[in-house]
Scaffold this motif. Structure first.
Motif, PDB file in Angstrom:
ATOM      1  N   ASP A  38      33.586  47.193  46.652  1.00  0.00           N
ATOM      2  CA  ASP A  38      34.017  45.922  46.079  1.00  0.00           C
ATOM      3  C   ASP A  38      34.246  46.097  44.589  1.00  0.00           C
ATOM      4  O   ASP A  38      33.308  46.304  43.823  1.00  0.00           O
ATOM      5  CB  ASP A  38      32.954  44.852  46.344  1.00  0.00           C
ATOM      6  N   LEU A  39      35.516  45.974  44.168  1.00  0.00           N
ATOM      7  CA  LEU A  39      35.892  46.104  42.765  1.00  0.00           C
ATOM      8  C   LEU A  39      36.486  44.800  42.245  1.00  0.00           C
ATOM      9  O   LEU A  39      37.315  44.803  41.339  1.00  0.00           O
ATOM     10  CB  LEU A  39      36.910  47.238  42.581  1.00  0.00           C
ATOM     11  N   THR A  40      36.066  43.681  42.798  1.00  0.00           N
ATOM     12  CA  THR A  40      36.633  42.386  42.429  1.00  0.00           C
ATOM     13  C   THR A  40      36.023  41.809  41.165  1.00  0.00           C
ATOM     14  O   THR A  40      36.453  40.739  40.715  1.00  0.00           O
ATOM     15  CB  THR A  40      36.448  41.382  43.579  1.00  0.00           C
ATOM     16  N   LEU A 124      33.648  50.760  35.738  1.00  0.00           N
ATOM     17  CA  LEU A 124      35.076  50.483  35.575  1.00  0.00           C
ATOM     18  C   LEU A 124      35.430  50.679  34.109  1.00  0.00           C
ATOM     19  O   LEU A 124      34.871  50.028  33.232  1.00  0.00           O
ATOM     20  CB  LEU A 124      35.399  49.054  36.026  1.00  0.00           C
ATOM     21  N   LYS A 125      36.359  51.574  33.843  1.00  0.00           N
ATOM     22  CA  LYS A 125      36.743  51.910  32.481  1.00  0.00           C
ATOM     23  C   LYS A 125      38.071  51.250  32.129  1.00  0.00           C
ATOM     24  O   LYS A 125      39.072  51.463  32.826  1.00  0.00           O
ATOM     25  CB  LYS A 125      36.870  53.428  32.321  1.00  0.00           C
ATOM     26  N   TYR A 141      38.929  53.099  38.233  1.00  0.00           N
ATOM     27  CA  TYR A 141      37.717  53.411  38.984  1.00  0.00           C
ATOM     28  C   TYR A 141      37.808  54.843  39.473  1.00  0.00           C
ATOM     29  O   TYR A 141      38.825  55.254  40.050  1.00  0.00           O
ATOM     30  CB  TYR A 141      37.539  52.465  40.171  1.00  0.00           C
ATOM     31  N   PHE A 142      36.754  55.612  39.242  1.00  0.00           N
ATOM     32  CA  PHE A 142      36.687  56.998  39.676  1.00  0.00           C
ATOM     33  C   PHE A 142      35.589  57.120  40.727  1.00  0.00           C
ATOM     34  O   PHE A 142      34.440  56.752  40.480  1.00  0.00           O
ATOM     35  CB  PHE A 142      36.392  57.931  38.502  1.00  0.00           C
ATOM     36  N   GLY A 143      35.958  57.611  41.884  1.00  0.00           N
ATOM     37  CA  GLY A 143      34.992  57.749  42.961  1.00  0.00           C
ATOM     38  C   GLY A 143      35.282  58.933  43.838  1.00  0.00           C
ATOM     39  O   GLY A 143      35.977  59.884  43.441  1.00  0.00           O
ATOM     40  N   PHE A 227      44.115  49.604  38.305  1.00  0.00           N
ATOM     41  CA  PHE A 227      44.566  48.287  38.732  1.00  0.00           C
ATOM     42  C   PHE A 227      44.219  47.241  37.678  1.00  0.00           C
ATOM     43  O   PHE A 227      43.492  47.511  36.722  1.00  0.00           O
ATOM     44  CB  PHE A 227      43.914  47.914  40.069  1.00  0.00           C
ATOM     45  N   GLU A 228      44.756  46.053  37.882  1.00  0.00           N
ATOM     46  CA  GLU A 228      44.495  44.941  36.972  1.00  0.00           C
ATOM     47  C   GLU A 228      43.203  44.234  37.370  1.00  0.00           C
ATOM     48  O   GLU A 228      42.992  43.904  38.538  1.00  0.00           O
ATOM     49  CB  GLU A 228      45.650  43.946  37.000  1.00  0.00           C
ATOM     50  N   ASN A 229      42.361  43.984  36.381  1.00  0.00           N
ATOM     51  CA  ASN A 229      41.107  43.288  36.616  1.00  0.00           C
ATOM     52  C   ASN A 229      40.916  42.279  35.483  1.00  0.00           C
ATOM     53  O   ASN A 229      40.650  42.657  34.350  1.00  0.00           O
ATOM     54  CB  ASN A 229      39.934  44.269  36.669  1.00  0.00           C
ATOM     55  N   PHE A 230      41.069  41.009  35.797  1.00  0.00           N
ATOM     56  CA  PHE A 230      40.995  39.964  34.777  1.00  0.00           C
ATOM     57  C   PHE A 230      39.698  39.168  34.853  1.00  0.00           C
ATOM     58  O   PHE A 230      39.580  38.113  34.234  1.00  0.00           O
ATOM     59  CB  PHE A 230      42.181  38.993  34.914  1.00  0.00           C
TER      60      PHE A 230
END
Length: 483
Positions: A38-40, A124-125, A141-143, A227-230
């Motif tokens: 989950d990266l929301t 998250l960078k 995100y690096f995984g 990706f975009e994360n606002f």
């Protein structure tokens, strides 16, 4: 001489790896792994559903879950449950490959299922690290495409949920697909941990080159998603929480909070005109956030160094008091704010008594904002004067600080203060601590008796003062006239 030292160092590393490997039952395999990332938000929440199987059909008593060394410091929370959703006790051990969590499985299941949840902070960078006021915030995100496990895995699938459908790029490791704000990897079959062969003992140079991967090299395939994360990237850098207990029916709670916007830093100057004109709902700045207080909270105050902040709004819900906190200025990347929040709660809801034995049960932290990250919290509990035999029971590992004394009005020998701290907290750490102590009810008469004694002494002094004659010359009696 150097080659001999390298050889001895690698032999020691191999023996350490052998000890770690001895604790792993290689007959156990991950029959099926369903992983969800989950990266929301600003947090990385990874959940696993792992179906186990023993090749010899033996019951599985212990299962090991490994967190890589690179993610060790970012791991804030981990929990494990069995198929009946019963909590499993985790035992943490540091290994050369990271942190190993051992769990004991219930007996009787032929193919037990384990549910594991992990929460990582600061994973998250922002990329780019600096953006303009009207630009979008992009993060990376690096995984690992594969599940990092000490056991072989038969089949696995990973589903990644993003906060936006605007994906700049992602690692396209087949099979992988993207649909709206979801990226799916797998299913991958027969992905097992590969063990590299040790080179001959008489070639110490090659041993030195490979000894770091010869112990236990598990399946790894880099995964990068841009990706975009606002969502709000707010971090509480320090939280000082003071809980003052009174046996006269009240508990006062005060929090001093330092917050920083940990997203992409603001590039260039800030324009208030452009900010008011920007109608986007996904601005990278934070105007306000909601803090949840106990339902019985009263006398709430919210102030910073300039005084009370009147733009905040208070709303009473069924099970909480919702406080809409609005700083004096919007928070952009790198901007900070500092404020104090306080309230009172009745003691009968949190303080339990059995004779002279008392139990205080309160939360370590409150809900400050959604998907919160707290770098460090320092909690201080001020007990009534005369409390003794104090015992603190924390819901998780903490760092206990030396006890101290706090003096206020009508105190004679000070009130005991219990202090502890914890780093890297998230919402999952909203749990209750238990503080047991003894307090003689006779001590409750101390302050009233001090007040009565002070007034008594004052009145006696006034009476004596009024009856004393401090004049130097004695007044003459009035002259009497004879008839």
């Amino acid at each position: 001489m150097v080659k001999a030292s390298l050889f001895l160092w690698c032999i020691a590393a191999a023996l350490a790896g052998a000890c770690v490997q001895a604790a792993i039952d290689m007959e156990i395999e991950n029959r099926a792994v369903d992983r969800t990332i989950d990266l929301t938000s600003q947090l990385v929440k990874i959940s696993y559903k792992i179906t186990l199987e023993h090749k010899s059909k033996k019951p599985i008593g212990t299962y090991l879950f490994l967190v890589p060394e690179a993610d060790r410091d970012r791991l804030a929370f981990i929990s494990a449950k069995d198929s009946s959703k019963k909590e499993l006790k985790l035992t943490e051990t540091t290994t050369p490959k990271g942190v190993t969590f051992s769990m004991t499985l219930p007996a009787g299941a032929s193919n037990p299922v384990v549910y594991i949840e992990t929460v990582f902070t600061k994973s998250l960078k922002p990329f780019p690290s600096s953006i303009g006021q009207s630009e979008r915030q992009l993060v990376q995100y690096f995984g690992n495409v594969y599940v990092y496990s000490p056991y072989p895995t038969v089949t696995q699938k990973t589903t990644v949920h993003l906060s936006s459908r605007n994906v700049e790029s992602y690692t396209q490791f087949k099979p992988s697909t993207q649909a709206d704000s979801t990226v799916t990897y797998g299913p991958y079959d027969n992905v097992a941990g590969k063990r590299h062969r040790l080179v001959p003992w008489f070639d110490p140079i090659n041993v030195f080159r490979r000894c770091s991967i010869s112990i236990s090299a598990f399946s790894h395939e880099p995964m990068t998603i841009h990706f975009e994360n606002f969502t709000p990237f707010l971090t509480v850098t320090r939280l000082e929480r003071t809980i003052e207990v009174s046996h006269w029916g009240n508990i006062a709670v005060e929090e001093t909070i330092d917050i920083v916007h940990s997203g992409a830093t603001l590039k260039g100057a800030f324009s208030r005109y452009d900010y008011q004109k920007d109608a986007r709902s996904n601005q990278p700045s934070v105007k306000s956030y909601k803090t949840l207080l106990p339902a019985s909270a009263t006398g709430v105050y919210y102030r910073d160094t300039n005084g009370n902040i009147s733009t905040s709004a208070l709303r009473t819900l069924k099970d909480a008091v919702e406080l809409d906190l609005r700083p004096r200025f919007p928070l952009f990347g790198g901007w900070r704010t500092h404020y104090t929040l306080g309230y009172n709660v009745p003691s009968f809801e949190y303080l339990f008594q059995n004779g002279d034995n008392f139990l205080l049960k309160m939360r370590v932290i409150d809900h400050i904002f959604d998907d919160m990250v707290i770098d460090e919290v320092v909690t201080k509990i001020i007990l009534p004067e005369g409390s003794n035999n104090i015992k603190l029971i924390a819901p998780y590992s903490i760092q206990r600080h030396p006890d101290s004394l706090h003096y206020t009005y009508l105190d004679t020998f000070g009130r005991p203060v219990i202090s502890f701290s914890k780093r890297n907290l998230v919402e999952n750490h909203i749990n209750d601590f238990n503080l047991k102590y003894n307090f003689s009810r006779v001590m409750m008469l101390q302050e009233p008796l001090l007040v009565v004694g002070f007034l008594y002494v004052l009145f006696v002094f006034v009476i004596v003062w009024m009856r004393l004659d401090f004049s130097i010359i004695k007044e003459k009696e009035p002259h009497q006239h004879k008839d």
